[in-house]
Design a protein around this motif. Structure first.
Motif, PDB file in Angstrom:
ATOM      1  N   LEU A  53       1.414  -4.926   7.669  1.00 48.44           N
ATOM      2  CA  LEU A  53       1.244  -3.591   7.105  1.00 48.44           C
ATOM      3  C   LEU A  53       1.243  -3.643   5.582  1.00 48.44           C
ATOM      4  CD1 LEU A  53       3.471  -1.452   9.514  1.00 48.44           C
ATOM      5  CD2 LEU A  53       0.990  -1.793   9.579  1.00 48.44           C
ATOM      6  N   ALA A  54       2.091  -4.468   5.001  1.00 50.88           N
ATOM      7  CA  ALA A  54       2.138  -4.598   3.540  1.00 50.88           C
ATOM      8  C   ALA A  54       0.820  -5.126   3.000  1.00 50.88           C
ATOM      9  CB  ALA A  54       3.297  -5.495   3.129  1.00 50.88           C
ATOM     10  N   ALA A  55       0.212  -6.050   3.722  1.00 46.82           N
ATOM     11  CA  ALA A  55      -1.067  -6.607   3.281  1.00 46.82           C
ATOM     12  C   ALA A  55      -2.144  -5.526   3.214  1.00 46.82           C
ATOM     13  CB  ALA A  55      -1.499  -7.730   4.219  1.00 46.82           C
ATOM     14  N   LEU A  56      -2.029  -4.526   4.056  1.00 47.86           N
ATOM     15  CA  LEU A  56      -3.019  -3.451   4.063  1.00 47.86           C
ATOM     16  C   LEU A  56      -2.871  -2.512   2.869  1.00 47.86           C
ATOM     17  CD1 LEU A  56      -2.998  -2.601   7.862  1.00 47.86           C
ATOM     18  CD2 LEU A  56      -4.843  -3.702   6.580  1.00 47.86           C
ATOM     19  N   VAL A  57      -1.683  -2.416   2.320  1.00 53.06           N
ATOM     20  CA  VAL A  57      -1.464  -1.479   1.218  1.00 53.06           C
ATOM     21  C   VAL A  57      -1.089  -2.156  -0.101  1.00 53.06           C
ATOM     22  CG1 VAL A  57      -0.831   0.429   2.717  1.00 53.06           C
ATOM     23  CG2 VAL A  57       0.953  -1.059   1.853  1.00 53.06           C
ATOM     24  N   GLU A  94       2.918   4.842  -0.366  1.00 52.48           N
ATOM     25  CA  GLU A  94       2.987   5.970  -1.300  1.00 52.48           C
ATOM     26  C   GLU A  94       2.889   5.489  -2.747  1.00 52.48           C
ATOM     27  OE1 GLU A  94       6.701   8.537  -2.160  1.00 52.48           O
ATOM     28  OE2 GLU A  94       5.627   9.566  -0.534  1.00 52.48           O
ATOM     29  N   ALA A  95       3.508   4.371  -3.042  1.00 48.52           N
ATOM     30  CA  ALA A  95       3.514   3.834  -4.408  1.00 48.52           C
ATOM     31  C   ALA A  95       2.124   3.469  -4.905  1.00 48.52           C
ATOM     32  CB  ALA A  95       4.436   2.625  -4.496  1.00 48.52           C
ATOM     33  N   VAL A  96       1.218   3.136  -3.985  1.00 49.13           N
ATOM     34  CA  VAL A  96      -0.137   2.759  -4.396  1.00 49.13           C
ATOM     35  C   VAL A  96      -1.175   3.819  -4.031  1.00 49.13           C
ATOM     36  CG1 VAL A  96       0.355   0.289  -4.373  1.00 49.13           C
ATOM     37  CG2 VAL A  96      -0.560   1.383  -2.312  1.00 49.13           C
ATOM     38  N   GLY A  97      -0.705   4.989  -3.604  1.00 47.96           N
ATOM     39  CA  GLY A  97      -1.627   6.087  -3.329  1.00 47.96           C
ATOM     40  C   GLY A  97      -2.288   6.055  -1.967  1.00 47.96           C
TER      41      GLY A  97
END
Length: 134
Positions: A53-57, A94-97
């Motif tokens: 999931l982190a890789a996606l955002v 949220e931090a990256v929009g």
């Protein structure tokens, strides 16, 4: 193996079975990332799910999806580790929009969200189709 009293111990430990979790990800024509999780969200699976999931955002991802829909309809169990992983994913998105949307939340996951009050901080949808219609 030696016990603390210096005597040999014959106890053997069976290898622990790791819980399996599968993630399937695709992007819609509008760039929304959809990730379906199949399995349990718990201590044993949290790191692999969080990584995906982190890789996606991640900030370096290009193009970054405008939204990430996480399909939880096939999750059979969720503990506090799984909940914390979802909350961290929400904060990172949220931090990256990127908007995080939880879709088809299975009863086991919904119970954890409701008991902790986390259901008020997530955007919840009955299905992936509903989450994509926004």
């Amino acid at each position: 193996m030696r016990a603390d009293n210096g005597q040999e111990s014959t106890a053997q430990h069976a290898p622990e079975a790791k819980a399996a979790v599968t993630l399937r990800t695709h992007h819609t024509e509008t760039g929304v990332a959809v990730c379906t999780i199949v399995g349990d969200l718990d201590f044993d699976t949290r790191e692999s799910v969080q990584g995906e999931l982190a890789a996606l955002v991640e900030e370096g991802t290009s193009p970054r999806p405008p939204a990430l829909v996480v399909d939880l309809s096939q999750v059979g169990f969720c503990d506090s580790s799984g909940l914390n992983m979802l909350l961290r994913t929400r904060a990172a998105a949220e931090a990256v929009g990127t908007e995080l949307r939880l879709a088809g939340v299975a009863p086991a996951v919904m119970r954890v969200l409701e008991l902790t009050g986390a259901d008020t901080v997530f955007s919840l949808y009955d299905s992936v189709e509903d989450a994509l219609a926004v």
